[in-house]
Write an enzyme that holds these catalytic residues in place. Sequence first.
Site, short mmCIF file in Angstrom:
data_model
loop_
_atom_site.label_atom_id
_atom_site.label_comp_id
_atom_site.label_asym_id
_atom_site.label_seq_id
_atom_site.Cartn_x
_atom_site.Cartn_y
_atom_site.Cartn_z
N LYS A 114 10.95 -3.45 -12.70
CA LYS A 114 11.33 -2.80 -11.43
C LYS A 114 10.42 -3.33 -10.34
O LYS A 114 9.30 -3.76 -10.61
CB LYS A 114 11.17 -1.29 -11.54
CG LYS A 114 12.00 -0.52 -10.55
CD LYS A 114 13.45 -0.39 -11.02
CE LYS A 114 14.31 0.38 -10.05
NZ LYS A 114 15.61 0.70 -10.64
N ASP A 154 18.30 -1.46 -5.45
CA ASP A 154 17.99 -0.05 -5.77
C ASP A 154 17.98 0.69 -4.44
O ASP A 154 18.59 0.23 -3.47
CB ASP A 154 16.65 0.04 -6.53
CG ASP A 154 16.42 1.43 -7.13
OD1 ASP A 154 17.09 1.77 -8.12
OD2 ASP A 154 15.58 2.19 -6.61
P1 NAD Z 1 20.99 4.14 -1.81
O1 NAD Z 1 19.87 3.70 -0.99
O2 NAD Z 1 22.30 3.44 -1.72
O3 NAD Z 1 21.28 5.70 -1.57
C1 NAD Z 1 20.29 6.68 -1.65
C2 NAD Z 1 20.86 7.93 -1.00
O4 NAD Z 1 19.99 9.02 -1.27
C3 NAD Z 1 20.98 7.83 0.52
O5 NAD Z 1 22.22 8.36 0.94
C4 NAD Z 1 19.83 8.69 1.02
O6 NAD Z 1 20.07 9.24 2.29
C5 NAD Z 1 19.80 9.74 -0.06
N1 NAD Z 1 18.53 10.47 -0.11
C6 NAD Z 1 17.28 10.01 0.05
N2 NAD Z 1 16.40 11.03 -0.03
C7 NAD Z 1 17.13 12.14 -0.26
C8 NAD Z 1 16.81 13.50 -0.45
N3 NAD Z 1 15.55 13.91 -0.42
N4 NAD Z 1 17.84 14.38 -0.66
C9 NAD Z 1 19.13 13.96 -0.70
N5 NAD Z 1 19.48 12.68 -0.54
C10 NAD Z 1 18.49 11.79 -0.31
O7 NAD Z 1 20.44 4.14 -3.32
P2 NAD Z 1 21.24 4.03 -4.68
O8 NAD Z 1 21.25 2.62 -5.08
O9 NAD Z 1 22.50 4.81 -4.61
O10 NAD Z 1 20.20 4.77 -5.64
C11 NAD Z 1 20.21 6.18 -5.83
C12 NAD Z 1 19.64 6.49 -7.21
O11 NAD Z 1 20.43 5.82 -8.19
C13 NAD Z 1 18.21 6.00 -7.43
O12 NAD Z 1 17.54 6.90 -8.29
C14 NAD Z 1 18.41 4.68 -8.12
O13 NAD Z 1 17.29 4.29 -8.89
C15 NAD Z 1 19.61 5.02 -9.01
N6 NAD Z 1 20.34 3.86 -9.49
C16 NAD Z 1 20.93 2.98 -8.63
C17 NAD Z 1 21.61 1.89 -9.17
C18 NAD Z 1 22.32 0.90 -8.29
O14 NAD Z 1 23.02 0.05 -8.83
N7 NAD Z 1 22.23 0.97 -6.99
C19 NAD Z 1 21.68 1.71 -10.54
C20 NAD Z 1 21.09 2.64 -11.37
C21 NAD Z 1 20.42 3.72 -10.84
#
Ligand code: NAD
Length: 421
Positions: A114, A154
Amino acid sequence: MSLSLTRSSTHAHGPYEMVQEQIERAAEHLGIPRNAVEIMKRPKRALIVHFPVKMDDGTIRVFEGYRVQHNDAIGPTKGGIRFHPGVTLDEVKALSMWMTFKCGVAGLPYGGAKGGVVVDPHSLSEGELERLSRGYMEAVAQVVGPDKDIPAPDVYTNPQVMGWMMDTFSRLHGTFTPGVITGKPVVIGGSLGRSDATGRGCVTAIAEAAKDIGLQLQGASAAVQGFGNAGRTAAELLADLGCKVVAVSDSKGALYDPSGLDLPRVIKAKEAGNLLDYGPQRIDSSELLELDVDILIPAALEGVITGANAPRIKARIVAEAANGPTTPEADQILYDNGIMVIPDILANSGGVTVSYFEWVQNLTNDYWSEDEVNRRLHRAMVKAYRQVRQTADRHQVDLRTAAFMIAMQRVYEAMKARGWV
Ligand code: NAD
């Protein structure tokens, strides 16, 4: 929920301690040697970088970033890059470890890694973001590569950021190297279906879980914390299956309408700059997790379901699109209350699964249709879910422990085959 709330709730039980405890819980049910468990409890390599970025006003700012590689017994390491002001080395270590076990559950030929940069990307201009992305890639270029360690998006990084990073790496090496990073724009080697993959895979896992507990998705209610890449797609696909998405939130606040939110309108408000412009249907962000819904999807950050709020959670299924949203203490409470938690390393493994498809397409120069990608993703998710379910039933453990058991056994066998243990 404010960022500071999220952070303080994780402080007592940080993500690094969380994943170590999860490893220990699974180890109790596995007959693998203690030294193998000790290796898995720590990352192999952690790189801290400081790199200068020229800002639009001509000043230079020095940023701190990390790249952590946990375990490469099974293959090159893989994992996303997070741009967030609250990123810490311990958080990135934990995320690298979840990646190893996620790849293990999904049966992918990767270990986990990561990356992260301590930055609020929303405070940067487009040009500053580009220079930051390129600066980070230059700083970690020696430890990444298509056969070494392959980053991906991410929190607060996206296909454009991946495109800049791939370009920087390719220029440094004088060779077009799309396989160094996944989640790229399709025109430069990204995979069709990658941007929806995490949310899509999560919904496939929910559909399987719903069958197991006799929950009809048609008419079921859902709440989604975090309306980004993972959360938004999951919400949209659940709505396509007939679910009523009653609440969503982002870093600015939460929306709630018990008769169901109009998702296209929510998306429009979010894209125009503020989710809350949707209308007056607002609740306090912390309430979202405790709503009386069938399905709860935490899709933002770590440590949001804790010993403090877990007793008030009413959902029948908690599907962890985010990494590490539930602390071990909360896990026990949810289990005792009969709530099914589909653990992160299973629920959000669709992202890395399609990242793997992207890497395969880059290495072979053979590109697949979106239908092909989605078909393969569906097969992979159903298989992973069924294996985890079977292991959980056989050993009478929760799904997280079962998922860790499957992945740790695989990592152990790879380490043994290589003569490490
Ligand atoms: P992203 O940046 O696209 O979205 C994150 C979202 O969370 C945003 O809408 C943001 O406003 C919101 N957010 C931030 N702080 C917040 C809070 N305190 N309360 C409510 N909402 C809040 O990110 P993503 O890629 O969707 O990642 C989100 C989660 O999914 C993370 O834990 C990430 O590790 C996990 N994840 C993502 C992927 C991927 O392919 N993008 C894969 C596996 C896991």
